[in-house]
Design a protein around this motif. Structure first.
Motif, PDB file in Angstrom:
ATOM      1  N   GLY A   1     -18.253  -1.104 -10.965  1.00  0.00           N
ATOM      2  CA  GLY A   1     -17.922  -2.475 -11.310  1.00  0.00           C
ATOM      3  C   GLY A   1     -17.644  -3.274 -10.053  1.00  0.00           C
ATOM      4  N   GLY A   2     -17.751  -4.626 -10.125  1.00  0.00           N
ATOM      5  CA  GLY A   2     -17.536  -5.468  -8.956  1.00  0.00           C
ATOM      6  C   GLY A   2     -18.786  -5.549  -8.094  1.00  0.00           C
ATOM      7  N   LYS A   3     -18.616  -5.500  -6.776  1.00  0.00           N
ATOM      8  CA  LYS A   3     -19.749  -5.631  -5.862  1.00  0.00           C
ATOM      9  C   LYS A   3     -20.610  -4.370  -5.873  1.00  0.00           C
ATOM     10  N   TYR A   4     -21.899  -4.544  -5.554  1.00  0.00           N
ATOM     11  CA  TYR A   4     -22.832  -3.426  -5.534  1.00  0.00           C
ATOM     12  C   TYR A   4     -23.983  -3.768  -4.600  1.00  0.00           C
TER      13      TYR A   4
ATOM     14  N   LEU B   1     -17.506   5.053  -1.931  1.00  0.00           N
ATOM     15  CA  LEU B   1     -17.896   3.684  -1.599  1.00  0.00           C
ATOM     16  C   LEU B   1     -18.221   2.904  -2.854  1.00  0.00           C
ATOM     17  N   ASN B   2     -17.496   1.796  -3.089  1.00  0.00           N
ATOM     18  CA  ASN B   2     -17.857   0.907  -4.181  1.00  0.00           C
ATOM     19  C   ASN B   2     -18.143  -0.519  -3.702  1.00  0.00           C
ATOM     20  N   PHE B   3     -18.301  -0.697  -2.378  1.00  0.00           N
ATOM     21  CA  PHE B   3     -18.701  -1.969  -1.764  1.00  0.00           C
ATOM     22  C   PHE B   3     -17.668  -3.088  -1.949  1.00  0.00           C
ATOM     23  N   THR B   4     -16.434  -2.728  -2.323  1.00  0.00           N
ATOM     24  CA  THR B   4     -15.417  -3.747  -2.582  1.00  0.00           C
ATOM     25  C   THR B   4     -15.186  -4.654  -1.384  1.00  0.00           C
ATOM     26  N   SER B   5     -15.167  -4.085  -0.193  1.00  0.00           N
ATOM     27  CA  SER B   5     -14.801  -4.857   0.999  1.00  0.00           C
ATOM     28  C   SER B   5     -15.980  -5.578   1.629  1.00  0.00           C
ATOM     29  N   TYR B   6     -17.179  -5.389   1.118  1.00  0.00           N
ATOM     30  CA  TYR B   6     -18.360  -5.970   1.731  1.00  0.00           C
ATOM     31  C   TYR B   6     -18.487  -7.449   1.372  1.00  0.00           C
ATOM     32  N   SER B   7     -19.217  -8.196   2.209  1.00  0.00           N
ATOM     33  CA  SER B   7     -19.443  -9.620   1.964  1.00  0.00           C
ATOM     34  C   SER B   7     -20.640  -9.795   1.045  1.00  0.00           C
ATOM     35  N   ALA B   8     -20.435 -10.501  -0.061  1.00  0.00           N
ATOM     36  CA  ALA B   8     -21.508 -10.716  -1.032  1.00  0.00           C
ATOM     37  C   ALA B   8     -22.463 -11.800  -0.545  1.00  0.00           C
TER      38      ALA B   8
END
Length: 459
Positions: free
Chosen positions: A65-68, A22-29
């Motif tokens: 990297g990216g969303k977290y 899981l790197n949270f890429t698909s989650y809504s920021a």
């Protein structure tokens, strides 16, 4: 091939589908994590654990990297959980590995943050962080609810670290208690870490759960107060041996299928699915699956699972396949058109490796609108009208279509539609500003069919 990074705690027993990446890429920021990809909170108040992308975490060779996930200062205890879709049935001797990158901004002098595995209500392999009362923080590990064993090293706030945890379940009953837990911080990335170099360990002589037989998910626990921290790139592996669990965690720097986006859009009479990958390794392709939540108003509502209105009905069904790109560092785009969807529908991707292993994506929801069953021209509204009115019509098939308005003597006074139209429902606006009061006739023609309605303009 390993796994899709959108996928969290997947679906079948004792296979590669059990682990987490899981790197949270698909989650809504910008919003809290509750409700995203089935994360839930057992606390009554909404947490301040939200998805951010303002200052991405970065650790060399680890892929972050990216969303977290970011947790801000809060006034109540937070406990977030994510269950496996199917629990892992644990062998009598087995190992879990999990890892993540963290950046701690502040903490208290107690155990203010923990990440752990959930075994049918038993919380085990807890990794904890606390302030050392000297401007830095320390890390500890515990097997269950006993006191944690703290490591000796002081770590800096506002610095990103790689954390790896191992939990090994060994055969034994009271008073043996021989399960083991270890935690490492920034270990070498050359292979399975050496237990002699662990920052802290909780092994023989400390209480365990000898009756625990399943792992059901993961738990994040944050005590009330001022802790602030970020978390990214969680990986979980399981195996009957230490090496198998470590390999299952996908820590050998091979490139997973990294799903950057997955969307569904209802367009005319079809549902168009589109998705993008950032990287792929050994990717055979994607099976597309769907499940219906509700039908159209004229159709029976699906029988909900568990009695909840609007829940999915039945099993996921395969509706198509799209070939993957094998192994690539380049971003790739894919699409699939579902021409038989009806009503509110969920879709997911089943990504399949060339060696047969697979992972599921998150689901996307869309409401599909099917083509009208009949050709028809509706009565205009309002009627009588002054000076304009809406004229609605429906087409059951694609074709050249005309919608014209005539006066009482049969003379054409307005052409509203004169083009090829797809099957569907439409509305046109008729403006009678320059016309005199009286009766007019609207005529719809398409595919050899024709229908008329009387319009009454009253000024």
């Amino acid at each position: 091939m390993k796994k899709m990074l959108l996928l969290i705690f997947c679906y079948v027993a004792l296979t590669y589908s059990q682990r987490l990446t899981l790197n949270f890429t698909s989650y809504s920021a910008g919003v809290t994590i509750e409700g995203q990809d089935s994360w839930t909170s057992v606390m009554p108040t909404l947490s301040k654990a939200s998805i951010s992308n303002s200052t991405p975490l970065s650790y060399s060779s680890y892929g972050s990297g990216g969303k977290y996930l970011s947790v801000a200062t809060h006034s109540s205890q937070l406990q977030l959980s994510k269950l496996f879709s199917s629990s892992i049935t644990m062998a009598s001797t087995c190992t879990f590995y999990y890892s993540m990158v963290v950046n701690i901004n502040s903490a208290g002098d107690g155990s203010y943050y923990s990440f752990s595995l959930d075994g049918e209500g038993y919380i085990f392999a807890r990794v904890k962080m606390k302030d050392n009362n000297s401007g830095q923080w320390r890390i500890g590990i515990e097997k269950n609810t006993s006191s944690p064993v703290w490591g000796p090293t002081d770590f800096n706030y506002n610095q990103t670290y790689l954390i790896i945890v191992r939990y090994t379940k060994n055969p034994g009953t009271s008073p043996t208690y021989d399960d083991e837990s270890y935690v490492w911080v920034n270990p070498p990335l050359t292979g399975e870490p050496n237990i002699a170099a662990a920052e802290a360990s909780s092994g023989n002589g400390l209480q365990d759960y000898s009756s625990m037989s399943k792992c059901t998910g993961v738990v994040l626990n944050i005590h009330s107060g001022t802790p602030e921290w970020q978390l990214d790139d969680i990986r979980v592996g399981y195996g009957t041996t230490n090496s198998a669990a470590f390999a299952d965690m996908n820590y050998d720097n091979t490139m997973p299928v990294e799903l950057a986006s997955f969307n569904a859009k209802a367009l005319k009479n079809d549902v168009i699915l589109s998705w993008k990958t950032a990287t792929e390794t050994n990717n055979f392709g994607f099976e597309i699956e769907r499940i219906t939540i509700t039908g159209h108003p004229e159709q029976p509502r699906a029988t909900p699972l568990g009695g909840a209105e609007g829940a999915p009905k039945g099993d996921w069904i395969k509706i198509g396949f799209v070939e993957g790109s094998g192994t690539t560092n380049a971003p790739k785009s894919y699409s699939f058109t579902d021409k038989s969807a009806s009503g509110k529908t969920l879709y997911r991707l089943k990504q399949i490796d060339r060696d047969g292993k697979f992972e599921y994506s998150q689901t996307v929801e869309v409401t599909a609108v099917s083509a009208p069953q009949e050709f028809g021209l509706e009565q205009n509204y309002p009627n009588p009208f002054n000076p304009s009115t809406a004229i609605s019509y429906q087409l059951s098939a694609n074709g050249f279509t005309s919608l014209k308005v005539y006066d009482a003597l049969g003379r054409e006074v307005s052409t509203l539609v004169n083009e090829v139209k797809d099957a569907g429902t439409y509305s046109a606006q008729f403006d009678g500003t320059k016309l005199s009061s009286g009766v007019y006739v609207a005529r719809l023609t398409s595919n050899g069919k024709s229908q008329m309605r009387k319009l009454l303009l009253m000024k």
